[in-house]
Design an enzyme around this catalytic site. Structure first.
Site, mmCIF file in Angstrom:
data_model
loop_
_atom_site.group_PDB
_atom_site.id
_atom_site.type_symbol
_atom_site.label_atom_id
_atom_site.label_comp_id
_atom_site.label_asym_id
_atom_site.label_seq_id
_atom_site.Cartn_x
_atom_site.Cartn_y
_atom_site.Cartn_z
ATOM 1 C CG ASP A 86 -2.010 1.031 1.094
ATOM 2 O OD1 ASP A 86 -3.319 0.573 0.994
ATOM 3 O OD2 ASP A 86 -1.796 2.215 1.068
ATOM 4 C CB VAL A 105 -9.208 1.786 -5.183
ATOM 5 C CG1 VAL A 105 -8.665 1.350 -6.693
ATOM 6 C CG2 VAL A 105 -8.177 2.966 -4.744
ATOM 7 C CG HIS A 159 -8.644 -2.912 -2.405
ATOM 8 N ND1 HIS A 159 -9.664 -2.252 -3.232
ATOM 9 C CD2 HIS A 159 -8.482 -2.225 -1.215
ATOM 10 C CE1 HIS A 159 -10.022 -1.353 -2.614
ATOM 11 N NE2 HIS A 159 -9.378 -1.033 -1.562
HETATM 12 P P1 5GP Z 1 -9.664 1.391 0.309
HETATM 13 O O1 5GP Z 1 -9.863 2.701 1.099
HETATM 14 O O2 5GP Z 1 -10.356 1.680 -1.177
HETATM 15 O O3 5GP Z 1 -10.240 0.305 0.894
HETATM 16 O O4 5GP Z 1 -8.209 1.015 0.058
HETATM 17 C C1 5GP Z 1 -7.236 1.859 -0.909
HETATM 18 C C2 5GP Z 1 -5.956 1.783 -0.612
HETATM 19 O O5 5GP Z 1 -5.209 1.856 -1.872
HETATM 20 C C3 5GP Z 1 -5.556 2.758 0.360
HETATM 21 O O6 5GP Z 1 -5.101 1.924 1.394
HETATM 22 C C4 5GP Z 1 -4.382 3.342 -0.590
HETATM 23 O O7 5GP Z 1 -3.545 3.989 0.384
HETATM 24 C C5 5GP Z 1 -4.167 2.627 -1.504
HETATM 25 N N1 5GP Z 1 -3.687 3.446 -2.709
HETATM 26 C C6 5GP Z 1 -4.141 4.343 -3.376
HETATM 27 N N2 5GP Z 1 -3.587 4.698 -4.454
HETATM 28 C C7 5GP Z 1 -2.668 3.900 -4.415
HETATM 29 C C8 5GP Z 1 -1.358 3.576 -5.722
HETATM 30 O O8 5GP Z 1 -1.406 4.398 -6.439
HETATM 31 N N3 5GP Z 1 -0.397 2.773 -5.390
HETATM 32 C C9 5GP Z 1 -0.445 2.006 -4.117
HETATM 33 N N4 5GP Z 1 0.385 0.989 -4.021
HETATM 34 N N5 5GP Z 1 -1.690 1.879 -3.126
HETATM 35 C C10 5GP Z 1 -2.403 2.732 -3.535
#
Ligand code: 5GP
Length: 113
Positions: free
Chosen positions: A29, A95, A99
């Site tokens: 992440d 996103v 995931h």
């Molecule tokens: P969500 O909030 O959708 O459950 O988690 C999305 C995760 O994607 C977040 O923890 C965020 O830090 C991670 N994330 C967002 N953009 C990127 C990116 O460009 N690369 C990586 N490796 N992680 C990302």
């Protein structure tokens, strides 16, 4: 389709890969919330948990199995770890490609808010 994680799968956006196989990719992440924090994503684009079809059941199970494999590789399978799926706005999903968060390397509290 304008999906950040599909772009990572396609290699258009770089990521630090920690595990991959024919069904999933796992990468660190970008904003880690634990000493180890990776995201396990299916190669198939599925927007949210609400979009998981009957045919995806084995794939989602495989994502969970991959979490255990990675935890073992990282050496915290026995000490323990946390897995999280966020869904939609109230779940904190940002996103829209499902995931599985895998966090480890320290004791974690509960509840997480
Ligand atoms: P969500 O909030 O959708 O459950 O988690 C999305 C995760 O994607 C977040 O923890 C965020 O830090 C991670 N994330 C967002 N953009 C990127 C990116 O460009 N690369 C990586 N490796 N992680 C990302």
């Amino acid at each position: 389709m304008d999906c950040l994680f599909c772009k990572i799968l396609d290699g258009e956006i770089p990521a630090e890969v920690v595990y991959e196989d024919d069904q999933v990719l796992a990468f660190r992440d970008i904003n880690p919330q634990a000493p180890f924090h990776c995201l396990i994503i299916p190669r198939k684009h599925i927007a949210t948990l609400n979009d998981i079809a009957d045919e995806d059941q084995a794939l989602v199970g495989h994502m969970l199995q991959a979490a255990g494999t990675i935890a073992k590789q990282q050496g915290f399978d026995e000490s323990g770890y946390r897995t999280v799926f966020n869904c939609n706005t109230h779940g904190g999903q940002t996103v829209y490609h499902i995931h599985l968060h895998l966090l480890g390397g320290k004791p974690m509290g509960w509840p997480p808010y």
